[in-house]
Design a protein around this motif. Sequence first.
Motif, PDB file in Angstrom:
ATOM      1  N   UNK A 143       4.986   6.009 -16.451  1.00 28.42           N
ATOM      2  CA  UNK A 143       3.763   6.610 -15.912  1.00 28.42           C
ATOM      3  C   UNK A 143       3.813   6.617 -14.389  1.00 28.42           C
ATOM      4  N   UNK A 144       3.487   7.769 -13.818  1.00 27.07           N
ATOM      5  CA  UNK A 144       3.361   7.875 -12.376  1.00 27.07           C
ATOM      6  C   UNK A 144       1.897   7.770 -11.972  1.00 27.07           C
ATOM      7  N   UNK A 145       1.615   6.895 -11.001  1.00 32.05           N
ATOM      8  CA  UNK A 145       0.265   6.730 -10.446  1.00 32.05           C
ATOM      9  C   UNK A 145       0.308   7.146  -8.977  1.00 32.05           C
ATOM     10  N   UNK A 146      -0.750   7.804  -8.518  1.00 32.58           N
ATOM     11  CA  UNK A 146      -0.752   8.270  -7.130  1.00 32.58           C
ATOM     12  C   UNK A 146      -2.170   8.342  -6.583  1.00 32.58           C
ATOM     13  N   UNK A 173      -6.771  -0.420  -8.900  1.00 30.71           N
ATOM     14  CA  UNK A 173      -7.351  -1.194  -7.790  1.00 30.71           C
ATOM     15  C   UNK A 173      -6.780  -0.748  -6.445  1.00 30.71           C
ATOM     16  N   UNK A 174      -5.559  -0.193  -6.464  1.00 27.29           N
ATOM     17  CA  UNK A 174      -4.935   0.289  -5.234  1.00 27.29           C
ATOM     18  C   UNK A 174      -5.330   1.734  -4.915  1.00 27.29           C
ATOM     19  N   UNK A 175      -6.278   2.280  -5.682  1.00 28.92           N
ATOM     20  CA  UNK A 175      -6.766   3.622  -5.414  1.00 28.92           C
ATOM     21  C   UNK A 175      -5.939   4.728  -6.026  1.00 28.92           C
ATOM     22  N   UNK A 176      -5.130   4.394  -7.035  1.00 28.39           N
ATOM     23  CA  UNK A 176      -4.267   5.385  -7.666  1.00 28.39           C
ATOM     24  C   UNK A 176      -4.735   5.699  -9.083  1.00 28.39           C
ATOM     25  N   UNK A 177      -4.414   6.904  -9.536  1.00 32.03           N
ATOM     26  CA  UNK A 177      -4.717   7.325 -10.902  1.00 32.03           C
ATOM     27  C   UNK A 177      -3.456   7.908 -11.517  1.00 32.03           C
ATOM     28  N   UNK A 178      -3.310   7.857 -12.849  1.00 28.39           N
ATOM     29  CA  UNK A 178      -2.116   8.412 -13.488  1.00 28.39           C
ATOM     30  C   UNK A 178      -2.058   9.930 -13.344  1.00 28.39           C
ATOM     31  N   UNK A 179      -0.867  10.462 -13.043  1.00 29.92           N
ATOM     32  CA  UNK A 179      -0.757  11.915 -12.872  1.00 29.92           C
ATOM     33  C   UNK A 179       0.408  12.535 -13.645  1.00 29.92           C
ATOM     34  N   UNK A 180       1.358  11.738 -14.126  1.00 28.54           N
ATOM     35  CA  UNK A 180       2.381  12.296 -15.014  1.00 28.54           C
ATOM     36  C   UNK A 180       2.998  11.185 -15.836  1.00 28.54           C
ATOM     37  N   UNK A 202      -1.189  -2.297 -19.573  1.00 25.00           N
ATOM     38  CA  UNK A 202      -2.581  -2.208 -19.115  1.00 25.00           C
ATOM     39  C   UNK A 202      -2.754  -2.923 -17.786  1.00 25.00           C
ATOM     40  N   UNK A 203      -2.053  -4.025 -17.606  1.00 26.88           N
ATOM     41  CA  UNK A 203      -2.142  -4.770 -16.344  1.00 26.88           C
ATOM     42  C   UNK A 203      -1.580  -3.948 -15.187  1.00 26.88           C
ATOM     43  N   UNK A 204      -0.446  -3.257 -15.410  1.00 25.43           N
ATOM     44  CA  UNK A 204       0.097  -2.426 -14.332  1.00 25.43           C
ATOM     45  C   UNK A 204      -0.860  -1.286 -13.986  1.00 25.43           C
ATOM     46  N   UNK A 205      -1.500  -0.721 -15.001  1.00 24.06           N
ATOM     47  CA  UNK A 205      -2.471   0.354 -14.757  1.00 24.06           C
ATOM     48  C   UNK A 205      -3.652  -0.159 -13.958  1.00 24.06           C
ATOM     49  N   UNK A 206      -4.086  -1.388 -14.250  1.00 23.63           N
ATOM     50  CA  UNK A 206      -5.220  -1.987 -13.538  1.00 23.63           C
ATOM     51  C   UNK A 206      -4.896  -2.188 -12.058  1.00 23.63           C
ATOM     52  N   UNK A 207      -3.692  -2.681 -11.772  1.00 26.23           N
ATOM     53  CA  UNK A 207      -3.293  -2.871 -10.372  1.00 26.23           C
ATOM     54  C   UNK A 207      -3.221  -1.532  -9.639  1.00 26.23           C
ATOM     55  N   UNK A 208      -2.702  -0.508 -10.308  1.00 24.81           N
ATOM     56  CA  UNK A 208      -2.623   0.807  -9.683  1.00 24.81           C
ATOM     57  C   UNK A 208      -4.023   1.350  -9.392  1.00 24.81           C
ATOM     58  N   UNK A 248       0.812  -1.227   0.000  1.00 26.06           N
ATOM     59  CA  UNK A 248       0.000   0.000   0.000  1.00 26.06           C
ATOM     60  C   UNK A 248       0.842   1.272   0.000  1.00 26.06           C
ATOM     61  N   UNK A 249       1.733   1.439  -0.990  1.00 27.01           N
ATOM     62  CA  UNK A 249       2.442   2.723  -1.113  1.00 27.01           C
ATOM     63  C   UNK A 249       1.470   3.816  -1.541  1.00 27.01           C
ATOM     64  N   UNK A 250       1.912   5.050  -1.466  1.00 27.20           N
ATOM     65  CA  UNK A 250       1.054   6.178  -1.815  1.00 27.20           C
ATOM     66  C   UNK A 250       1.128   6.523  -3.298  1.00 27.20           C
ATOM     67  N   UNK A 251       2.208   6.117  -3.937  1.00 29.24           N
ATOM     68  CA  UNK A 251       2.339   6.299  -5.379  1.00 29.24           C
ATOM     69  C   UNK A 251       3.272   5.228  -5.936  1.00 29.24           C
TER      70      UNK A 251
END
Length: 483
Positions: free
Chosen positions: A415-418, A394-401, A386-392, A349-352
Amino acid sequence: MIAIQFQKRDFEYDVYNLVKSFYPEEEVAMFDEEQPAEEYDERISLFYGKNKITIRMEKAERNRQRFEKGVWVCYDADRKETKNKLKILLYDMLKERTGQELPWGTLTGVRPTKIPMALLDDGFSNVEIAGIMREEYLVSREKTALAITIANRERHILQEIDYQNGYSLYIGIPFCPTICSYCSFSSSPLSVWKDRVEEYLDALCREIRETALLFPNRRPDTVYIGGGTPTTLEPEQMERLLFQVEEHFDLSCVREYTVEAGRPDSITEAKLQVIRNHPVTRISINPQTMNQGTLDIIGRKHTVEDIRQAFLLARKLGFDNINMDLIVGLPGEEKTEVENTMREVTALAPDSITVHSLAIKRAARLNLFREKYQEMTFTNNQEIMAMTASYAEQAGMAPYYLYRQKNMKGNFENVGYARPGKEGIYNILIMEEKQSILALGAGASTKYVTGDRIERAENVKDINHYISRIDEMIERKKLLFAR
């Protein structure tokens, strides 16, 4: 070899990088018209006439040449439009020749979000921007949606940043426990430099004191201490560095203060406690992979369990904004291995999370000693991304940069997810190039932004030269800001 032959050297950088995107494993060489390539697998020739550009592709096969021609008539003298249409023609020909489609179309730069960001600033709607991305740059639907989503989020995050009256501060620590096989950054093994770290800090602290005076009426919005691996510093050395930053810079307006803890084998409770005692708001613990076999291959002298323990220790000490960097395309890793990494990392459960597509630079050991790795696979594809984006998600993160690099596996992106409110603001600022960055330390690059103009002052990468020529490094910045 792929040969590119120019009648005149217009748009050579864009042409070269687009060809390289289709032929990433091939040597690509450029020649003037009077310097034809004698031996080649394929030759691309560009001829310029009045209001006309002709592209000819010739393929050498059993001493016979096969020709394909493409012609585009240029109706105006607009250089940007001419370049875009030339790239579309070249893209279509390369697509037909190779059977490939590139996810980012004709875009070869590192900052694809700058296009939707600029269009949003000009009042275009998301739908209108999507049409431009698809039609003028041939970007795929998936990457168009990603770029527009991130551009909108970036604008929201940066809306309170005062570009004119603020700036960002970067400080580089060029030491690492060991050098990873994919790395081409300005970093050196600590074992070689351990007896000279104090000399480096002496020079760095002098640069801090002198350059803090260059923005007398501005205060930093973000501070980023990166590397290398800053936590190769001993606790008392880290204390000395952080104290110097606080003593000489007004941090009252800082929205984000990051220290890259980086390698788990450089992290101790004492070092984390020093960081915790200062106004640092964000750290990064970077596993790159959670597969032990891969860690061994790429030269990381730590275990997967070391990663877990370093992360849990940081949480125990109260760090509430922790990023984790990962790399897709590492040697021998397929979708199964990447999914294991995503599963293990999101369980912490990291923050980003920042997902990097492997980019093998010239100076990286994976490239210098490629025969050692030639039997290993280097896999990346849209399914894995796409799989990495899906896991992010599900962990409550969205792409931001996002940003791109040369020689990326699969022609993808980083891609950074946070989680909301945990985005890396400095990451966005350095990509969008809207704010000046005062950069200190070996290999650091200062950027002074005035309107649409960016001027730079580079520090030397070599640690010995940085130490011995620190007066020159300081003077470069003084001259830049005096102009």
